[in-house]
Design a protein around this motif. Structure first.
Motif, short mmCIF file in Angstrom:
data_model
loop_
_atom_site.label_atom_id
_atom_site.label_comp_id
_atom_site.label_asym_id
_atom_site.label_seq_id
_atom_site.Cartn_x
_atom_site.Cartn_y
_atom_site.Cartn_z
N GLY A 178 0.82 -1.21 0.00
CA GLY A 178 0.00 0.00 0.00
C GLY A 178 0.85 1.26 0.00
O GLY A 178 1.95 1.28 -0.54
N GLY A 179 0.33 2.31 0.63
CA GLY A 179 1.01 3.60 0.62
C GLY A 179 0.63 4.37 -0.61
O GLY A 179 -0.53 4.37 -1.02
N LEU A 180 1.63 5.00 -1.22
CA LEU A 180 1.36 5.88 -2.37
C LEU A 180 1.22 5.06 -3.66
O LEU A 180 2.08 5.07 -4.53
CB LEU A 180 2.49 6.90 -2.51
N VAL A 181 0.11 4.31 -3.72
CA VAL A 181 -0.15 3.47 -4.90
C VAL A 181 -1.61 3.64 -5.32
O VAL A 181 -2.46 4.04 -4.52
CB VAL A 181 0.11 1.97 -4.63
N ARG A 182 -1.90 3.34 -6.59
CA ARG A 182 -3.29 3.45 -7.06
C ARG A 182 -4.09 2.20 -6.72
O ARG A 182 -5.30 2.27 -6.55
CB ARG A 182 -3.31 3.69 -8.58
N GLN A 183 -3.43 1.05 -6.62
CA GLN A 183 -4.15 -0.20 -6.39
C GLN A 183 -3.62 -0.93 -5.15
O GLN A 183 -2.99 -1.97 -5.27
CB GLN A 183 -3.97 -1.14 -7.60
N PRO A 184 -3.86 -0.40 -3.95
CA PRO A 184 -3.37 -1.12 -2.76
C PRO A 184 -4.04 -2.49 -2.67
O PRO A 184 -5.22 -2.62 -2.98
CB PRO A 184 -3.81 -0.22 -1.60
N GLN A 185 -3.22 -3.49 -2.30
CA GLN A 185 -3.77 -4.86 -2.27
C GLN A 185 -3.10 -5.67 -1.18
O GLN A 185 -1.97 -5.41 -0.81
CB GLN A 185 -3.48 -5.58 -3.60
N THR A 186 -3.85 -6.67 -0.70
CA THR A 186 -3.26 -7.66 0.20
C THR A 186 -3.19 -8.98 -0.55
O THR A 186 -4.20 -9.45 -1.07
CB THR A 186 -4.10 -7.79 1.47
N PHE A 187 -1.97 -9.50 -0.61
CA PHE A 187 -1.76 -10.72 -1.38
C PHE A 187 -1.58 -11.91 -0.45
O PHE A 187 -0.88 -11.81 0.56
CB PHE A 187 -0.50 -10.61 -2.24
N ILE A 225 0.26 -15.39 0.09
CA ILE A 225 1.57 -15.83 -0.40
C ILE A 225 1.42 -16.90 -1.50
O ILE A 225 2.16 -16.89 -2.48
CB ILE A 225 2.47 -16.32 0.76
N ASP A 226 0.42 -17.77 -1.37
CA ASP A 226 0.23 -18.82 -2.39
C ASP A 226 -0.20 -18.21 -3.72
O ASP A 226 0.23 -18.65 -4.78
CB ASP A 226 -0.79 -19.85 -1.91
N ASP A 227 -1.07 -17.17 -3.64
CA ASP A 227 -1.47 -16.45 -4.86
C ASP A 227 -0.26 -15.84 -5.55
O ASP A 227 -0.11 -15.95 -6.76
CB ASP A 227 -2.43 -15.30 -4.52
N LEU A 228 0.59 -15.19 -4.73
CA LEU A 228 1.77 -14.54 -5.29
C LEU A 228 2.64 -15.55 -6.02
O LEU A 228 3.14 -15.28 -7.12
CB LEU A 228 2.61 -13.90 -4.17
N ARG A 229 2.82 -16.70 -5.39
CA ARG A 229 3.69 -17.72 -6.00
C ARG A 229 3.10 -18.25 -7.30
O ARG A 229 3.83 -18.57 -8.23
CB ARG A 229 3.95 -18.86 -5.01
N ARG A 230 1.76 -18.35 -7.33
CA ARG A 230 1.12 -18.81 -8.56
C ARG A 230 1.23 -17.75 -9.65
O ARG A 230 1.50 -18.04 -10.81
CB ARG A 230 -0.34 -19.13 -8.30
N TRP A 276 18.87 -18.69 -5.17
CA TRP A 276 17.52 -18.30 -4.75
C TRP A 276 16.51 -18.69 -5.82
O TRP A 276 16.84 -18.80 -6.99
CB TRP A 276 17.43 -16.77 -4.57
N GLU A 277 15.24 -18.83 -5.38
CA GLU A 277 14.13 -18.80 -6.32
C GLU A 277 13.23 -17.65 -5.90
O GLU A 277 13.06 -17.39 -4.72
CB GLU A 277 13.29 -20.08 -6.27
N GLY A 278 12.66 -17.00 -6.89
CA GLY A 278 11.78 -15.90 -6.57
C GLY A 278 11.39 -15.14 -7.82
O GLY A 278 11.54 -15.66 -8.93
N PHE A 279 10.90 -13.91 -7.62
CA PHE A 279 10.49 -13.09 -8.77
C PHE A 279 10.92 -11.66 -8.51
O PHE A 279 11.07 -11.26 -7.35
CB PHE A 279 8.97 -13.19 -8.99
N PRO A 280 11.14 -10.88 -9.58
CA PRO A 280 11.59 -9.51 -9.37
C PRO A 280 10.54 -8.68 -8.62
O PRO A 280 9.35 -8.79 -8.93
CB PRO A 280 11.77 -8.97 -10.80
N LEU A 281 11.00 -7.89 -7.67
CA LEU A 281 10.09 -7.01 -6.93
C LEU A 281 9.34 -6.08 -7.89
O LEU A 281 8.18 -5.72 -7.65
CB LEU A 281 10.91 -6.19 -5.92
N ALA A 282 10.02 -5.72 -9.00
CA ALA A 282 9.41 -4.81 -9.98
C ALA A 282 8.04 -5.30 -10.43
O ALA A 282 7.12 -4.50 -10.63
CB ALA A 282 10.34 -4.66 -11.18
N LYS A 283 7.89 -6.63 -10.58
CA LYS A 283 6.61 -7.17 -11.07
C LYS A 283 5.49 -6.90 -10.09
O LYS A 283 4.36 -6.58 -10.47
CB LYS A 283 6.74 -8.69 -11.27
N LEU A 284 5.80 -7.03 -8.78
CA LEU A 284 4.79 -6.77 -7.76
C LEU A 284 4.44 -5.28 -7.72
O LEU A 284 3.27 -4.90 -7.63
CB LEU A 284 5.30 -7.24 -6.40
N LEU A 285 5.48 -4.44 -7.84
CA LEU A 285 5.24 -2.98 -7.80
C LEU A 285 4.37 -2.54 -8.97
O LEU A 285 3.50 -1.68 -8.83
CB LEU A 285 6.58 -2.23 -7.81
#
Lengths: 308, 204
Positions: A101-110, A112-117, A140-149
């Motif tokens: 959240g914060g200074l965003v147009r689409q604040p969301q609560t994710f 963790i399983d949704d995020l991974r999918r 590591w395994e993961g995804f770029p933070l940029a995608k979430l932002l």
């Protein structure tokens, strides 16, 4: 030649199951011997084979899984790196949500399983360099933070990203030292959007263990390890530079940027050299942890010893 | 105290002082010194040196208690063990951790106060260890006592070295520091006398 009576022949399904029994019995004996050789307290983590090619892009060997999972700075659990694995073993990482959240147009609560999918995991083999002058190579395994932002659409006023760890005193036994929990970290928005900046969910092809920051942690490989905040529950886009945990502890020793830099000394640890875990001899520490080609342009015109 | 029990107490001191080293070696062979054994050895040799130095400092005030005069016979032994662990601590740092990399060592010695203080404390302990023999005691005469007051300087340097080397949890150096200060206070001339006089007054 003696004729074998058909009654003496073991039916196929029986001898197959006998064979299966022998194989599993053998495996049981072997694994008992293996685990028996481990030291007490860590029977559940046999050493895994590092993913191929077994090295990072510089040819440095991947650190053994046992070392990655038994030498951890996670002060909510313990100040002793070797004790965290055991103290964190019952840490609950499911269900888990991350609020963005914060200074965003689409604040969301994710969830963790949704995020991974939603963001399939990619493998990134990174060097991790702790401010205490030790280092590891971690797959590591993961995804770029940029995608979430991108999903939450930061507003134009957003200049920084602020991260917060879970603090649950019922699960986290470290109450002796009066730290100001929760653990907080931050990045400049352009650093957060950089392709190297990862939200990690796994190591060695397995889900993160609690001691490594399960279920979701940040990894910023050109900065000291304390920037790579663990067990994230909250991400906010903000206009002002966030006050991160270690800067609050001691602003002369720890900076917001925390870029790995052999030219900026620390009063306790050599920042010009480091010990790679598993090696006896120190190595020279290199600017931006040898990710200089990728990140130098983020700091054009900045005096790095001033903004440390 | 008879000669025999002094012997036994010295034996206990030898065994006690060698135990931390035996444990380090045992844990090393069992791969129980964390993923960073050089660091673990550094911390454990340092801790052992400090504890032994404090025990050695405690001998003089303890020996003032009428029935504990024999404790004085452990002082030199404990002090030499403290020096032994300090030497291992320094050797591990210079030789194993820094691999005798003199350029790097010089840089860190200039940059980091705690290393400088630790080295200064070691030089004090080295002087004391060299002059700890009967021969040196006779040769130096009255100056021997003066020289050996250096042990208090060494203890204060070691405590500061420990305090500055700690990242977050300063309870241990503060506790050790308080004990060292107490041991120094007890040594101030007149302190024990005042206490025993007070006790007499209470009895009246």
């Amino acid at each position: 030649m003696r004729k074998i009576k058909s009654s003496e022949i073991t039916p196929e399904h029986l001898y197959l199951s006998r064979r299966r029994f022998l194989i599993s019995a053998g495996a049981l004996v072997a694994s008992t011997m293996l685990f028996g050789a481990c030291r007490p307290g860590s029977p559940e983590t046999p050493d895994l084979q590092p993913p191929s090619p077994g090295t990072d892009e510089l040819g440095d060997k991947i650190t053994p899984y046992k070392d990655i999972t038994h030498y951890n700075n996670f002060y909510e659990f313990s100040l002793q790196k070797e004790d965290v694995a055991d103290l964190a073993k019952n840490f609950k990482t499911s269900p888990w949500t991350v609020t963005v959240g914060g200074l965003v147009r689409q604040p969301q609560t994710f969830d963790i399983d949704d995020l991974r999918r939603r963001f399939p995991a990619e493998e990134r083999i990174y060097r991790l360099r702790c401010v205490e002058a030790w280092s590891m190579v971690i797959p590591w395994e993961g995804f770029p933070l940029a995608k979430l932002l991108e999903m939450v659409e930061p507003k134009a006023e957003a200049k920084y990203v602020r991260f917060e760890s879970l603090y649950d005193p019922k699960q986290m036994p470290m109450r002796d030292i009066p730290f100001e929990w929760p653990y907080v970290e931050g990045l400049r928005l352009d650093e957060a959007r950089h392709n190297l900046t990862l939200l990690a969910t796994g190591i060695y092809g397995k889900s993160l263990l609690p001691q490594n920051g399960a279920p979701l942690r940040l990894v910023v490989p050109w900065k000291y390890g304390y920037k790579s905040i663990k067990s994230i529950v909250k991400i906010d886009l903000v206009a002002e530079m966030p006050l991160s945990f270690w800067v609050k502890q001691s602003a002369e020793e720890y900076g917001f940027y925390a870029n790995i830099n052999p030219e900026v000394p620390h009063p306790r640890w050599s920042q010009a050299s480091e010990r790679r875990i598993g090696e006896a001899k120190r190595r020279a520490t290199l600017l931006f942890n040898s990710y200089d080609k990728e990140v130098t342009n983020l700091y054009q015109g900045m005096d790095l010893s001033n903004f440390f | 105290m008879s000669r025999l029990s002094t012997f036994w107490w010295q034996l206990v001191a030898h065994i006690g002082a060698l135990t931390p080293l035996a444990l380090i070696i045992w844990n090393f062979t069992q791969d129980q010194l964390t993923a960073n054994p050089i660091r673990a050895i550094q911390l454990r040799t340092g801790r052992s040196a400090l504890v032994l130095l404090m025990l050695s400092l405690a001998c003089t005030p303890l020996s003032k208690v009428p029935r504990l005069r024999w404790v004085l016979k452990l002082r030199r032994l404990l002090g030499l063990y403290a020096f032994t662990y300090a030497s291992l601590h320094l050797l591990n740092f210079i030789g194993i951790d820094y691999g005798f990399n003199l350029a790097l060592l010089r840089k860190d010695l200039a940059e980091k106060y705690f290393i400088f203080l630790g080295l200064t404390a070691f030089i004090c302990l080295l002087l004391l260890a060299i002059t700890s023999t009967k021969g040196w005691q006779q040769r130096l005469g009255k100056n021997w006592q003066r020289l050996h007051w250096l042990v208090y300087l060494a203890a204060l340097l070691v405590i500061t070295h420990f305090f500055l080397s700690v990242k977050a949890d300063r309870r241990a150096p503060l506790l050790y520091g308080a004990i060292v200060l107490l041991l120094l206070l007890v040594r101030l001339p007149g302190f024990l006398k005042t206490i025993s006089r007070r006790r007499h007054q209470f009895k009246k």
